[in-house]
Scaffold this motif. Structure first.
Motif, PDB file in Angstrom:
ATOM      1  N   GLY A  59      -3.466  24.660 -19.947  1.00 19.80           N
ATOM      2  CA  GLY A  59      -3.017  23.804 -18.866  1.00 19.80           C
ATOM      3  C   GLY A  59      -1.368  23.086 -19.920  1.00 19.80           C
ATOM      4  O   GLY A  59      -1.179  22.818 -20.155  1.00 19.80           O
ATOM      5  N   ASP A  60      -0.241  23.014 -18.982  1.00 19.04           N
ATOM      6  CA  ASP A  60       0.379  22.261 -18.965  1.00 19.04           C
ATOM      7  C   ASP A  60       1.171  21.013 -18.211  1.00 19.04           C
ATOM      8  O   ASP A  60       0.800  21.295 -17.809  1.00 19.04           O
ATOM      9  CB  ASP A  60       1.741  23.872 -18.343  1.00 19.04           C
ATOM     10  CG  ASP A  60       1.883  25.154 -19.696  1.00 19.04           C
ATOM     11  OD1 ASP A  60       1.560  24.568 -20.867  1.00 19.04           O
ATOM     12  OD2 ASP A  60       1.545  25.807 -18.871  1.00 19.04           O
ATOM     13  N   LEU A  61       1.336  20.787 -19.365  1.00 17.92           N
ATOM     14  CA  LEU A  61       2.120  18.773 -18.658  1.00 17.92           C
ATOM     15  C   LEU A  61       3.160  18.472 -18.600  1.00 17.92           C
ATOM     16  O   LEU A  61       3.291  18.930 -20.200  1.00 17.92           O
ATOM     17  CB  LEU A  61       0.668  18.054 -18.180  1.00 17.92           C
ATOM     18  CG  LEU A  61       0.822  17.661 -19.611  1.00 17.92           C
ATOM     19  CD1 LEU A  61      -0.393  15.925 -19.600  1.00 17.92           C
ATOM     20  CD2 LEU A  61      -0.959  18.294 -20.412  1.00 17.92           C
ATOM     21  N   LEU A  62       3.108  17.253 -18.061  1.00 21.38           N
ATOM     22  CA  LEU A  62       5.678  17.181 -18.060  1.00 21.38           C
ATOM     23  C   LEU A  62       4.424  14.764 -18.388  1.00 21.38           C
ATOM     24  O   LEU A  62       3.789  14.214 -18.225  1.00 21.38           O
ATOM     25  CB  LEU A  62       5.999  16.926 -17.863  1.00 21.38           C
ATOM     26  CG  LEU A  62       7.397  16.273 -18.030  1.00 21.38           C
ATOM     27  CD1 LEU A  62       8.099  17.861 -18.938  1.00 21.38           C
ATOM     28  CD2 LEU A  62       8.453  16.696 -16.476  1.00 21.38           C
ATOM     29  N   GLY A  63       5.369  14.541 -20.027  1.00 20.15           N
ATOM     30  CA  GLY A  63       4.846  13.164 -20.187  1.00 20.15           C
ATOM     31  C   GLY A  63       3.402  13.084 -20.964  1.00 20.15           C
ATOM     32  O   GLY A  63       2.436  14.213 -20.972  1.00 20.15           O
ATOM     33  N   SER A  64       2.931  11.812 -20.477  1.00 19.56           N
ATOM     34  CA  SER A  64       1.787  11.422 -21.113  1.00 19.56           C
ATOM     35  C   SER A  64       0.804  12.475 -20.677  1.00 19.56           C
ATOM     36  O   SER A  64      -0.061  12.220 -19.552  1.00 19.56           O
ATOM     37  CB  SER A  64       1.783  10.086 -20.981  1.00 19.56           C
ATOM     38  OG  SER A  64       0.312   9.412 -21.558  1.00 19.56           O
ATOM     39  N   PRO A  65      -0.462  12.809 -20.960  1.00 20.08           N
ATOM     40  CA  PRO A  65      -1.278  13.323 -20.918  1.00 20.08           C
ATOM     41  C   PRO A  65      -3.046  12.355 -20.875  1.00 20.08           C
ATOM     42  O   PRO A  65      -3.543  13.134 -20.009  1.00 20.08           O
ATOM     43  CB  PRO A  65      -1.969  14.027 -22.275  1.00 20.08           C
ATOM     44  CG  PRO A  65      -1.764  13.544 -23.557  1.00 20.08           C
ATOM     45  CD  PRO A  65       0.263  12.652 -22.812  1.00 20.08           C
ATOM     46  N   ASP A  66      -2.279  11.370 -20.653  1.00 27.72           N
ATOM     47  CA  ASP A  66      -3.800  10.118 -19.959  1.00 27.72           C
ATOM     48  C   ASP A  66      -4.147  10.779 -18.955  1.00 27.72           C
ATOM     49  O   ASP A  66      -3.073  10.275 -17.900  1.00 27.72           O
ATOM     50  CB  ASP A  66      -3.255   8.490 -20.561  1.00 27.72           C
ATOM     51  CG  ASP A  66      -3.895   7.615 -20.964  1.00 27.72           C
ATOM     52  OD1 ASP A  66      -5.784   7.723 -21.553  1.00 27.72           O
ATOM     53  OD2 ASP A  66      -4.165   6.610 -20.418  1.00 27.72           O
TER      54      ASP A  66
END
Length: 185
Positions: A59-66
Protein backbone atom coordinates in the motif's frame (compact mmCIF):
# COMPACT_ATOMS: atom_id res chain seq x y z
CA UNK A 1 -4.62 5.08 -0.89
CA UNK A 2 -3.50 2.83 -3.66
CA UNK A 3 -2.20 -0.70 -3.44
CA UNK A 4 -0.35 -3.15 -5.65
CA UNK A 5 -0.37 -6.93 -5.45
CA UNK A 6 3.31 -7.87 -5.54
CA UNK A 7 2.99 -11.66 -5.47
CA UNK A 8 -0.01 -13.94 -5.46
CA UNK A 9 -1.02 -17.55 -5.60
CA UNK A 10 -3.38 -18.88 -8.23
CA UNK A 11 -7.03 -18.55 -7.23
CA UNK A 12 -7.96 -22.00 -5.95
CA UNK A 13 -10.85 -23.83 -7.59
CA UNK A 14 -12.17 -27.32 -8.10
CA UNK A 15 -13.51 -28.06 -11.57
CA UNK A 16 -15.59 -30.87 -10.04
CA UNK A 17 -17.24 -28.46 -7.60
CA UNK A 18 -17.91 -25.99 -10.41
CA UNK A 19 -19.49 -28.72 -12.55
CA UNK A 20 -21.68 -29.89 -9.66
CA UNK A 21 -22.76 -26.36 -8.81
CA UNK A 22 -23.73 -25.55 -12.42
CA UNK A 23 -25.18 -29.04 -13.05
CA UNK A 24 -22.77 -29.74 -15.89
CA UNK A 25 -22.14 -33.47 -16.16
CA UNK A 26 -19.33 -33.59 -18.74
CA UNK A 27 -15.99 -31.89 -19.16
CA UNK A 28 -17.09 -30.23 -22.42
CA UNK A 29 -17.40 -26.83 -20.76
CA UNK A 30 -14.39 -26.89 -18.43
CA UNK A 31 -12.62 -23.95 -20.08
CA UNK A 32 -15.79 -21.82 -19.89
CA UNK A 33 -16.29 -22.81 -16.25
CA UNK A 34 -12.68 -21.94 -15.46
CA UNK A 35 -13.01 -18.50 -17.09
CA UNK A 36 -16.29 -17.92 -15.23
CA UNK A 37 -14.57 -18.81 -11.93
CA UNK A 38 -11.69 -16.42 -12.53
CA UNK A 39 -14.07 -13.63 -13.57
CA UNK A 40 -16.22 -14.20 -10.49
CA UNK A 41 -13.34 -14.29 -8.01
CA UNK A 42 -11.71 -11.25 -9.60
CA UNK A 43 -15.00 -9.36 -9.36
CA UNK A 44 -15.40 -10.30 -5.69
CA UNK A 45 -11.83 -9.23 -4.87
CA UNK A 46 -12.22 -5.86 -6.61
CA UNK A 47 -15.63 -5.04 -5.13
CA UNK A 48 -15.04 -6.17 -1.57
CA UNK A 49 -11.30 -6.09 -0.89
CA UNK A 50 -11.51 -9.73 0.24
CA UNK A 51 -8.59 -11.59 -1.35
CA UNK A 52 -9.53 -15.17 -2.24
CA UNK A 53 -5.86 -16.17 -2.58
CA UNK A 54 -2.75 -15.46 -0.57
CA UNK A 55 -0.91 -12.35 -1.74
CA UNK A 56 1.84 -9.96 -0.74
CA UNK A 57 0.46 -6.44 -1.03
CA UNK A 58 2.08 -3.00 -0.98
CA UNK A 59 0.00 0.00 0.00
CA UNK A 60 1.28 3.49 -0.84
CA UNK A 61 0.38 6.62 1.08
CA UNK A 62 1.57 10.19 1.53
CA UNK A 63 2.20 11.62 4.99
CA UNK A 64 1.36 10.05 8.31
CA UNK A 65 0.11 6.47 8.19
CA UNK A 66 -1.96 7.09 11.33
CA UNK A 67 -5.39 5.66 10.68
CA UNK A 68 -4.30 3.70 7.59
CA UNK A 69 -6.90 1.00 6.98
CA UNK A 70 -5.60 -1.99 5.08
CA UNK A 71 -7.35 -1.84 1.68
CA UNK A 72 -7.55 -5.62 1.23
CA UNK A 73 -7.67 -8.53 3.58
CA UNK A 74 -7.77 -10.48 5.63
CA UNK A 75 -4.29 -9.49 6.79
CA UNK A 76 -2.68 -12.82 7.63
CA UNK A 77 0.65 -12.02 9.28
CA UNK A 78 0.54 -8.99 11.58
CA UNK A 79 4.13 -9.53 12.67
CA UNK A 80 5.29 -9.49 9.04
CA UNK A 81 4.04 -5.99 8.17
CA UNK A 82 6.80 -3.73 6.86
CA UNK A 83 6.46 0.05 6.69
CA UNK A 84 9.11 1.95 4.72
CA UNK A 85 9.87 5.64 4.29
CA UNK A 86 10.19 5.85 0.49
CA UNK A 87 12.45 8.92 0.58
CA UNK A 88 15.09 7.54 2.91
CA UNK A 89 14.49 3.79 2.58
CA UNK A 90 14.29 3.56 6.37
CA UNK A 91 12.22 0.64 7.61
CA UNK A 92 10.06 1.63 10.57
CA UNK A 93 9.54 -0.69 13.49
CA UNK A 94 6.29 -2.15 14.74
CA UNK A 95 5.27 -2.73 18.34
CA UNK A 96 4.48 -0.86 21.52
CA UNK A 97 8.04 0.51 21.72
CA UNK A 98 8.29 1.04 17.95
CA UNK A 99 7.06 3.68 15.53
CA UNK A 100 3.57 2.21 15.05
CA UNK A 101 1.22 -0.60 16.05
CA UNK A 102 -1.56 -2.39 14.21
CA UNK A 103 -4.83 -1.82 16.05
CA UNK A 104 -7.01 -4.93 15.85
CA UNK A 105 -9.90 -3.53 17.95
CA UNK A 106 -11.78 -2.34 14.84
CA UNK A 107 -13.41 -4.58 12.26
CA UNK A 108 -10.59 -3.70 9.86
CA UNK A 109 -6.96 -3.61 11.10
CA UNK A 110 -5.70 -0.02 11.32
CA UNK A 111 -2.22 1.48 11.72
CA UNK A 112 -1.76 3.64 14.84
CA UNK A 113 1.31 5.87 15.07
CA UNK A 114 3.18 5.70 18.39
CA UNK A 115 5.74 8.49 17.76
CA UNK A 116 4.06 11.34 15.83
CA UNK A 117 7.33 13.27 15.45
CA UNK A 118 8.55 10.77 12.84
CA UNK A 119 5.53 11.56 10.67
CA UNK A 120 5.35 15.35 10.90
CA UNK A 121 5.98 16.00 7.17
CA UNK A 122 2.71 15.39 5.26
CA UNK A 123 4.59 15.07 1.93
CA UNK A 124 6.74 12.05 2.76
CA UNK A 125 5.71 8.91 0.84
CA UNK A 126 5.43 5.65 2.79
CA UNK A 127 4.76 2.11 1.71
CA UNK A 128 3.28 -0.70 3.75
CA UNK A 129 3.92 -4.31 2.69
CA UNK A 130 1.81 -7.08 4.17
CA UNK A 131 0.49 -10.56 3.51
CA UNK A 132 -3.23 -10.93 3.00
CA UNK A 133 -5.86 -13.28 1.66
CA UNK A 134 -7.29 -16.71 2.22
CA UNK A 135 -5.58 -19.91 1.24
CA UNK A 136 -7.66 -22.72 -0.20
CA UNK A 137 -8.06 -24.45 3.17
CA UNK A 138 -9.13 -21.31 5.05
CA UNK A 139 -11.65 -19.93 2.55
CA UNK A 140 -14.92 -19.53 4.45
CA UNK A 141 -17.79 -21.61 3.14
CA UNK A 142 -20.17 -18.70 2.60
CA UNK A 143 -17.56 -16.80 0.58
CA UNK A 144 -16.95 -19.91 -1.52
CA UNK A 145 -20.72 -20.25 -2.10
CA UNK A 146 -20.92 -16.60 -3.17
CA UNK A 147 -18.04 -17.17 -5.61
CA UNK A 148 -19.70 -20.33 -6.97
CA UNK A 149 -23.01 -18.47 -7.39
CA UNK A 150 -21.35 -15.64 -9.29
CA UNK A 151 -19.32 -18.06 -11.44
CA UNK A 152 -22.52 -19.96 -12.26
CA UNK A 153 -24.20 -16.68 -13.19
CA UNK A 154 -21.30 -15.78 -15.51
CA UNK A 155 -21.34 -19.27 -17.04
CA UNK A 156 -25.11 -19.41 -17.59
CA UNK A 157 -25.38 -15.82 -18.90
CA UNK A 158 -22.60 -15.63 -21.46
CA UNK A 159 -24.71 -13.90 -24.09
CA UNK A 160 -24.68 -10.14 -24.55
CA UNK A 161 -28.42 -9.83 -25.16
CA UNK A 162 -31.60 -11.52 -24.05
CA UNK A 163 -34.67 -12.27 -26.16
CA UNK A 164 -36.77 -11.70 -23.02
CA UNK A 165 -37.46 -8.67 -20.89
CA UNK A 166 -34.89 -8.57 -18.09
CA UNK A 167 -35.92 -7.78 -14.51
CA UNK A 168 -33.57 -6.85 -11.72
CA UNK A 169 -33.45 -9.45 -8.95
CA UNK A 170 -31.73 -9.26 -5.57
CA UNK A 171 -28.23 -10.69 -5.64
CA UNK A 172 -27.49 -13.23 -2.91
CA UNK A 173 -23.79 -12.97 -3.76
CA UNK A 174 -23.45 -9.37 -2.58
CA UNK A 175 -25.76 -9.99 0.40
CA UNK A 176 -23.45 -12.76 1.60
CA UNK A 177 -20.28 -10.72 1.09
CA UNK A 178 -21.66 -7.50 2.64
CA UNK A 179 -21.60 -9.15 6.06
CA UNK A 180 -17.80 -8.98 6.02
CA UNK A 181 -17.85 -5.20 6.45
CA UNK A 182 -15.18 -4.40 3.86
CA UNK A 183 -17.65 -4.57 1.00
CA UNK A 184 -17.39 -1.71 -1.50
CA UNK A 185 -20.68 -2.61 -3.15
Amino acid sequence: MSYTILTSQVRPYSITTLREHTRVSTNDFDSELRRSWYAATSDIEKRTGILLRQCTVRGDLLGSPDGYVFPVGPVTDLAGITMTNQETGAVLTQGRTGDYIVDMTNQNPTVRVMDRSKFSDRNVPFSIEFDAGYDSQDLLEDIEIAALELAAHHFENRELTSPFQVYTVPSSVWSILASYGTAKI
